[in-house]
Design a protein around this motif. Structure first.
Motif, short mmCIF file in Angstrom:
data_model
loop_
_atom_site.label_atom_id
_atom_site.label_comp_id
_atom_site.label_asym_id
_atom_site.label_seq_id
_atom_site.Cartn_x
_atom_site.Cartn_y
_atom_site.Cartn_z
N SER A 38 0.81 -1.22 0.00
CA SER A 38 0.00 0.00 0.00
C SER A 38 0.84 1.26 0.00
CB SER A 38 -0.93 0.01 1.22
OG SER A 38 -0.16 -0.03 2.42
N THR A 39 2.16 1.12 0.02
CA THR A 39 3.06 2.26 -0.02
C THR A 39 4.10 2.08 -1.12
OG1 THR A 39 4.44 1.21 1.69
CG2 THR A 39 2.87 2.89 2.42
N PHE A 40 4.60 3.19 -1.63
CA PHE A 40 5.65 3.17 -2.65
C PHE A 40 7.00 2.95 -1.97
CE2 PHE A 40 8.98 5.47 -5.00
CZ PHE A 40 8.89 4.84 -6.23
N VAL A 41 7.79 2.05 -2.53
CA VAL A 41 9.09 1.71 -1.96
C VAL A 41 10.20 2.44 -2.72
CG1 VAL A 41 10.74 -0.14 -1.45
CG2 VAL A 41 8.28 -0.56 -1.24
N GLU A 42 11.00 3.18 -1.98
CA GLU A 42 12.21 3.79 -2.56
C GLU A 42 13.33 2.74 -2.49
OE1 GLU A 42 13.14 8.10 -2.03
OE2 GLU A 42 11.87 7.85 -0.27
N GLY A 52 19.22 2.19 9.40
CA GLY A 52 18.43 2.95 10.35
C GLY A 52 18.32 4.43 10.08
N SER A 53 18.71 4.90 8.87
CA SER A 53 18.66 6.33 8.59
C SER A 53 17.46 6.75 7.74
CB SER A 53 19.95 6.79 7.89
OG SER A 53 20.09 6.18 6.62
N HIS A 54 16.65 5.79 7.27
CA HIS A 54 15.48 6.12 6.44
C HIS A 54 14.55 4.91 6.44
CE1 HIS A 54 13.14 7.75 3.07
NE2 HIS A 54 13.81 8.87 3.21
N ASP A 55 13.23 5.16 6.30
CA ASP A 55 12.30 4.03 6.26
C ASP A 55 12.03 3.54 4.84
OD1 ASP A 55 10.70 6.03 5.26
OD2 ASP A 55 9.26 6.01 6.92
N ALA A 56 12.52 4.26 3.82
CA ALA A 56 12.50 3.84 2.41
C ALA A 56 11.10 3.68 1.83
CB ALA A 56 13.30 2.54 2.22
N VAL A 57 10.09 4.32 2.40
CA VAL A 57 8.75 4.25 1.84
C VAL A 57 8.15 5.66 1.72
CG1 VAL A 57 8.25 1.91 2.63
CG2 VAL A 57 7.67 3.85 4.09
N VAL A 58 7.24 5.81 0.75
CA VAL A 58 6.52 7.05 0.51
C VAL A 58 5.06 6.69 0.31
CG1 VAL A 58 6.22 9.00 -1.08
CG2 VAL A 58 8.52 8.18 -0.55
N GLU A 59 4.15 7.47 0.83
CA GLU A 59 2.73 7.22 0.62
C GLU A 59 2.39 7.41 -0.86
OE1 GLU A 59 0.58 6.07 2.84
OE2 GLU A 59 2.19 6.03 4.33
N TYR A 60 1.56 6.50 -1.38
CA TYR A 60 1.21 6.59 -2.80
C TYR A 60 0.51 7.91 -3.15
CZ TYR A 60 2.67 2.12 -4.70
OH TYR A 60 3.43 1.08 -5.17
N ARG A 61 -0.17 8.50 -2.19
CA ARG A 61 -0.84 9.77 -2.48
C ARG A 61 0.15 10.86 -2.84
NH1 ARG A 61 -1.48 9.31 3.16
NH2 ARG A 61 -0.30 10.87 4.36
N GLU A 62 1.44 10.66 -2.47
CA GLU A 62 2.46 11.66 -2.78
C GLU A 62 3.03 11.49 -4.20
OE1 GLU A 62 5.49 12.11 0.19
OE2 GLU A 62 4.13 11.57 1.81
N VAL A 63 2.89 10.33 -4.79
CA VAL A 63 3.51 10.10 -6.10
C VAL A 63 2.54 9.66 -7.17
CG1 VAL A 63 5.77 9.54 -5.11
CG2 VAL A 63 4.12 7.70 -5.49
N LEU A 64 1.33 9.25 -6.81
CA LEU A 64 0.40 8.67 -7.76
C LEU A 64 -0.68 9.68 -8.14
CD1 LEU A 64 0.19 5.86 -9.06
CD2 LEU A 64 -1.45 5.24 -7.28
N VAL A 72 -4.52 -2.98 -3.88
CA VAL A 72 -3.46 -3.67 -3.14
C VAL A 72 -3.72 -5.16 -3.20
CG1 VAL A 72 -2.27 -3.88 -0.93
CG2 VAL A 72 -3.19 -1.66 -1.64
N ASP A 73 -3.02 -5.83 -4.08
CA ASP A 73 -3.20 -7.26 -4.31
C ASP A 73 -2.03 -7.75 -5.15
OD1 ASP A 73 -4.35 -9.82 -4.43
OD2 ASP A 73 -6.37 -9.00 -4.71
N THR A 74 -1.99 -9.05 -5.39
CA THR A 74 -0.93 -9.66 -6.20
C THR A 74 -1.56 -10.40 -7.37
OG1 THR A 74 0.53 -9.90 -4.30
CG2 THR A 74 1.00 -11.29 -6.22
N VAL A 75 -1.04 -10.20 -8.56
CA VAL A 75 -1.51 -10.93 -9.74
C VAL A 75 -0.82 -12.28 -9.77
CG1 VAL A 75 -1.64 -10.95 -12.26
CG2 VAL A 75 -1.95 -8.80 -11.00
#
Length: 405
Positions: A38-42, A52-64, A72-75
């Motif tokens: 459910s989140t974008f992965v950097e 431990g210096s970053h969580d490496a995720v961004v909310e999709y509302r910020e990029v989509l 949110v599912d897998t094909v």
């Protein structure tokens, strides 16, 4: 084509988000992005998550883009003939066009014990699993990073800067992409951080155990935490669905990124193998490929002939902890040049690149069609390579026929 067109993008990474955002420039196209998270992965920050210096995720509302529907599912299967997808939750969904952007992950290691005792880092869940393991280890505990590419170098530097005792096992050579001058700069920074770098024919890992790494020359390295960054693989969704793939499992396409099996399926990112000559796996390639895939779909909707791949590379950017990095410049066909920028300036460039990739995706979401890097010429080298491949194909076939006779 008249009426509304349903386009589904499988995979919400750099390529998938770029493609989905770009497709929203038409009001008669409905865009759905299917992604297991459910989140974008950097991905280019996953080593920071481990350190431990970053969580490496961004909310999709910020990029989509607002017009993209996120599922949110897998094909689990592609039915190309029926233009349908089967989802892990049990449902099915149909499409008019499909963008295949499932990305890449860690390759299954063939080295004995590696799959059991070494920690991969290519996916968010991998890095999240590894982070508490590193945190729980004592500062004196030996950490071994296996892999000589950017991920291995960045992970080794990140942990060493945090005070860990790190050995980087490279196999043949440190940073094979780098120019020798860039390689010297990286080696110097790793030495400053106290990283032990092992390279050469004897520095190939032959086995991994719970508390050691074994090398080809007989050395046994004590290792409380072993991190595996050697090699990438791609999901087998295309192959399982009966679509043509290369040996690694990437979807085979033509130079417009259209599947060789079905013109309604277009690939982008690490999981694409255009003309059997895939680009280097990287976000630097993924985002332009995502834009090109979207343009191909839009051209086909309009009944026009899609433009072909014309990719430009700038180089490779590697962080060396939080206070140093390197930007290795390259020819536009992705061959390293002698020139590089290292040290604090290199770190600033790397952070600019990390932030810039998210910004480019967000900008495309706000103004679909604005991105244009995929239209910049990558030079004549790819065309020459394609011509050489095609010229060699008949000769190979003739040799095969002669051998059979």
């Amino acid at each position: 084509m008249t009426g509304n067109t349903d386009v589904i993008v499988i995979g919400g990474g750099y390529a998938g988000v770029m493609a989905a955002n770009r497709l929203t420039q038409r009001d008669d196209v409905t865009v759905t992005l299917i992604n297991p998270r459910s989140t974008f992965v950097e991905r280019i920050r996953l080593h920071q998550l481990v350190g431990g210096s970053h969580d490496a995720v961004v909310e999709y509302r910020e990029v989509l883009a607002d017009g993209v529907r996120l599922v949110v599912d897998t094909v689990t299967e592609i039915d190309a003939a029926g233009r349908g997808l089967t989802l892990a939750t049990g449902g099915t969904v149909g499409y008019d066009y499909l963008v295949y952007a499932v990305g890449s992950g860690s390759a299954d290691p063939s080295v004995p014990g590696a799959a059991e005792f070494a920690y991969p880092i290519a996916a968010l869940e991998d890095a999240q699993r590894l982070r508490p393991v590193v945190a729980a280890a004592s500062a004196e505990a030996p950490v071994t990073v296996v892999g000589s590419g950017p991920t291995g170098i960045e992970t080794a530097a990140e942990l060493a800067e945090a005070g860990r005792r790190v050995t980087l096992v490279c196999g043949e050579v440190l940073g094979p992409y780098l120019h020798r001058r860039g390689r010297r700069a990286v080696a110097g920074r790793l030495a400053e951080l106290g990283v032990t770098v092992l390279q050469g024919p004897g520095a190939r890992v032959t086995a991994v155990t719970r508390d050691a790494v074994h090398l080809g020359d007989g050395r046994e390295l004590p290792s409380a935490v072993t991190i595996w960054t050697a090699g990438f693989g791609v999901p087998d969704l295309a192959a399982r669905s009966g679509l043509s793939t290369d040996a690694l499992g990437r979807l085979l396409t033509d130079e417009t990124l259209t599947s060789v099996d079905d013109e309604r399926i277009v690939a982008a990112g690490d999981s694409a193998a255009p003309s059997g000559l895939p680009l280097r796996m990287s976000c630097q390639a993924a985002m332009p490929l995502g834009a090109r895939a979207a343009d191909t779909v839009l051209s086909r909707i309009d009944g026009e002939r899609p433009a072909t791949l014309n990719h430009l590379f700038a180089g490779q950017c590697i962080s060396l902890g939080r206070r140093a990095g390197i930007f290795q410049f390259a020819h536009r066909n992705d061959v390293a040049l002698w020139f590089h920028i290292a040290g604090r300036s290199g770190a600033k460039i790397k952070e600019f690149v990390c932030k810039g990739t998210v910004k480019q995706l967000a900008d495309e979401g706000r103004k679909p069609g604005a991105y244009g890097l995929h239209k910049v010429s990558g030079g004549a080298k790819r065309g020459q390579a394609l011509q050489a491949e095609r010229a060699a194909a008949p000769a190979t076939a003739d040799l095969g026929a002669a051998a059979a006779g």
